[in-house]
Design a protein around this motif. Structure first.
Motif, PDB file in Angstrom:
ATOM      1  N   ASP A   1      42.062  40.322  -0.882  1.00 45.27           N
ATOM      2  CA  ASP A   1      43.466  40.401  -1.299  1.00 45.27           C
ATOM      3  C   ASP A   1      43.693  41.679  -2.095  1.00 45.27           C
ATOM      4  OD1 ASP A   1      45.855  38.188  -1.271  1.00 45.27           O
ATOM      5  OD2 ASP A   1      46.069  39.566  -2.978  1.00 45.27           O
TER       6      ASP A   1
ATOM      7  N   ALA B   1      44.630  44.759   3.340  1.00 42.86           N
ATOM      8  CA  ALA B   1      44.425  44.086   4.625  1.00 42.86           C
ATOM      9  C   ALA B   1      44.685  45.015   5.806  1.00 42.86           C
ATOM     10  CB  ALA B   1      45.334  42.861   4.714  1.00 42.86           C
TER      11      ALA B   1
ATOM     12  N   GLY C   1      44.347  38.780   2.911  1.00 43.34           N
ATOM     13  CA  GLY C   1      45.508  38.423   2.100  1.00 43.34           C
ATOM     14  C   GLY C   1      45.351  36.977   1.661  1.00 43.34           C
TER      15      GLY C   1
ATOM     16  N   ARG D   1      47.409  34.238   6.694  1.00 43.63           N
ATOM     17  CA  ARG D   1      48.638  33.437   6.570  1.00 43.63           C
ATOM     18  C   ARG D   1      49.645  34.190   5.700  1.00 43.63           C
ATOM     19  NH1 ARG D   1      49.476  27.389   3.900  1.00 43.63           N
ATOM     20  NH2 ARG D   1      48.977  28.534   2.000  1.00 43.63           N
TER      21      ARG D   1
HETATM   22  C1  LIG Z   1      52.482  34.941   0.688  1.00 47.23           C
HETATM   23  S1  LIG Z   1      50.951  35.297  -0.080  1.00 47.23           S
HETATM   24  C2  LIG Z   1      49.844  34.498   1.053  1.00 47.23           C
HETATM   25  C3  LIG Z   1      48.541  34.123   0.387  1.00 47.23           C
HETATM   26  C4  LIG Z   1      47.632  33.258   1.268  1.00 47.23           C
HETATM   27  N1  LIG Z   1      47.334  33.894   2.521  1.00 47.23           N
HETATM   28  C5  LIG Z   1      48.227  31.908   1.505  1.00 47.23           C
HETATM   29  O1  LIG Z   1      48.448  31.568   2.657  1.00 47.23           O
HETATM   30  O2  LIG Z   1      48.478  31.188   0.532  1.00 47.23           O
HETATM   31  C6  LIG Z   1      50.715  36.987   0.301  1.00 47.23           C
HETATM   32  C7  LIG Z   1      49.395  37.552  -0.247  1.00 47.23           C
HETATM   33  O3  LIG Z   1      49.123  38.767   0.435  1.00 47.23           O
HETATM   34  C8  LIG Z   1      48.650  39.701  -0.491  1.00 47.23           C
HETATM   35  N2  LIG Z   1      48.934  41.022   0.056  1.00 47.23           N
HETATM   36  C9  LIG Z   1      50.124  41.641   0.218  1.00 47.23           C
HETATM   37  N3  LIG Z   1      49.951  42.837   0.798  1.00 47.23           N
HETATM   38  C10 LIG Z   1      48.617  42.974   1.002  1.00 47.23           C
HETATM   39  C11 LIG Z   1      47.801  43.991   1.559  1.00 47.23           C
HETATM   40  N4  LIG Z   1      48.332  45.117   2.040  1.00 47.23           N
HETATM   41  N5  LIG Z   1      46.487  43.785   1.610  1.00 47.23           N
HETATM   42  C12 LIG Z   1      45.926  42.647   1.120  1.00 47.23           C
HETATM   43  N6  LIG Z   1      46.649  41.656   0.579  1.00 47.23           N
HETATM   44  C13 LIG Z   1      47.969  41.815   0.529  1.00 47.23           C
HETATM   45  C14 LIG Z   1      49.364  39.397  -1.779  1.00 47.23           C
HETATM   46  O4  LIG Z   1      48.658  39.892  -2.890  1.00 47.23           O
HETATM   47  C15 LIG Z   1      49.414  37.884  -1.722  1.00 47.23           C
HETATM   48  O5  LIG Z   1      48.285  37.335  -2.333  1.00 47.23           O
END
Ligand SMILES: C[S@@+](CC[C@H](N)C(=O)[O-])C[C@H]1O[C@@H](n2cnc3c(N)ncnc32)[C@H](O)[C@@H]1O
Length: 200
Positions: free
Chosen positions: A76, A103, A55, A119
């Motif tokens: 992601d 994820a 993610g 995160r």
């Molecule tokens: C709040 S952001 C956090 C991004 C990064 N980890 C940071 O700390 O800046 C949430 C991220 O998780 C991704 N996301 C949400 N559900 C997901 C999943 N099931 N698998 C992979 N990525 C996911 C979204 O696309 C988004 O980019």
């Protein structure tokens, strides 16, 4: 019927252009960037350890770690977030493997990573315990989980004790460090944000 992954993907695709405007997302403020760098280096094995950033979003943490010499794979759900992440890596002159995926079922190589970093994503997954089981499988012997989560004033998120308990379903140990300091967020916060590290 639209499934939750399609909805989440569309939501994050729509947010990608402005996601980095928040200080803790874009890490553009040198103080905030430096605080995350120091925090992560305190809890990660030394470079060039292999890190799966699940993610990874706009890639801010992936790039920060790649700049320090880590071998990073960012995954992601959102292609638009990954576009931002790839552009950021290119601007920084670092080589990061990025891939699109879920994820909850990362599909990365089992036993290939020294660190699984995540995160602000675990709380939103439909079955966090099942996801954590997959993440533990990604780790080499001696590898560690490094999770940043929160119990936000909006009501979203996971309480720190719950996250630690979820990790302990799959690991012997999980340590919580609360992160109330404004240097991580670029502003005063009034909710609970924290790091959970599990080394074995
Ligand atoms: C709040 S952001 C956090 C991004 C990064 N980890 C940071 O700390 O800046 C949430 C991220 O998780 C991704 N996301 C949400 N559900 C997901 C999943 N099931 N698998 C992979 N990525 C996911 C979204 O696309 C988004 O980019």
């Amino acid at each position: 019927m639209i499934d939750h992954l399609t909805l989440a993907r569309a939501e994050w695709d729509g947010y990608a252009a402005v996601y980095d405007d928040d200080p803790d997302h874009g890490l553009r403020d040198p103080e905030v960037r430096g605080a995350w760098r120091t925090l992560l280096l305190q809890h990660l094995p030394p470079p060039p350890a292999a890190v799966a950033d699940l993610g990874c979003g706009s890639g801010s943490l992936s790039v920060l770690l790649a700049e320090q010499g880590y071998d990073v794979h960012g995954l992601d759900l959102s292609d638009r977030m990954l576009d931002v992440a790839r552009a950021k890596a290119e601007d920084a002159g670092v080589d990061i493997a990025f891939s699109q995926g879920d994820a909850s079922e990362p599909g990365l190589e089992t036993g290939a990573f020294d660190v699984v970093l995540c995160r602000h994503v675990l709380w939103a997954l439909p079955d966090p315990s099942r996801a954590l089981a997959r993440w533990v499988d990604l780790l080499r012997p001696g590898g560690r989980l490094v999770l940043v989560e929160g119990s936000w004033s909006t009501g979203a998120g996971l309480p720190a004790r719950r996250t630690a308990d979820l990790v302990r379903e799959h690991r012997d140990e999980a340590t919580v460090r609360h992160l109330p300091e404004r240097e991580y967020w670029g502003r005063q916060i009034d909710d609970d944000r924290y790091l959970v590290v599990s080394t074995y």
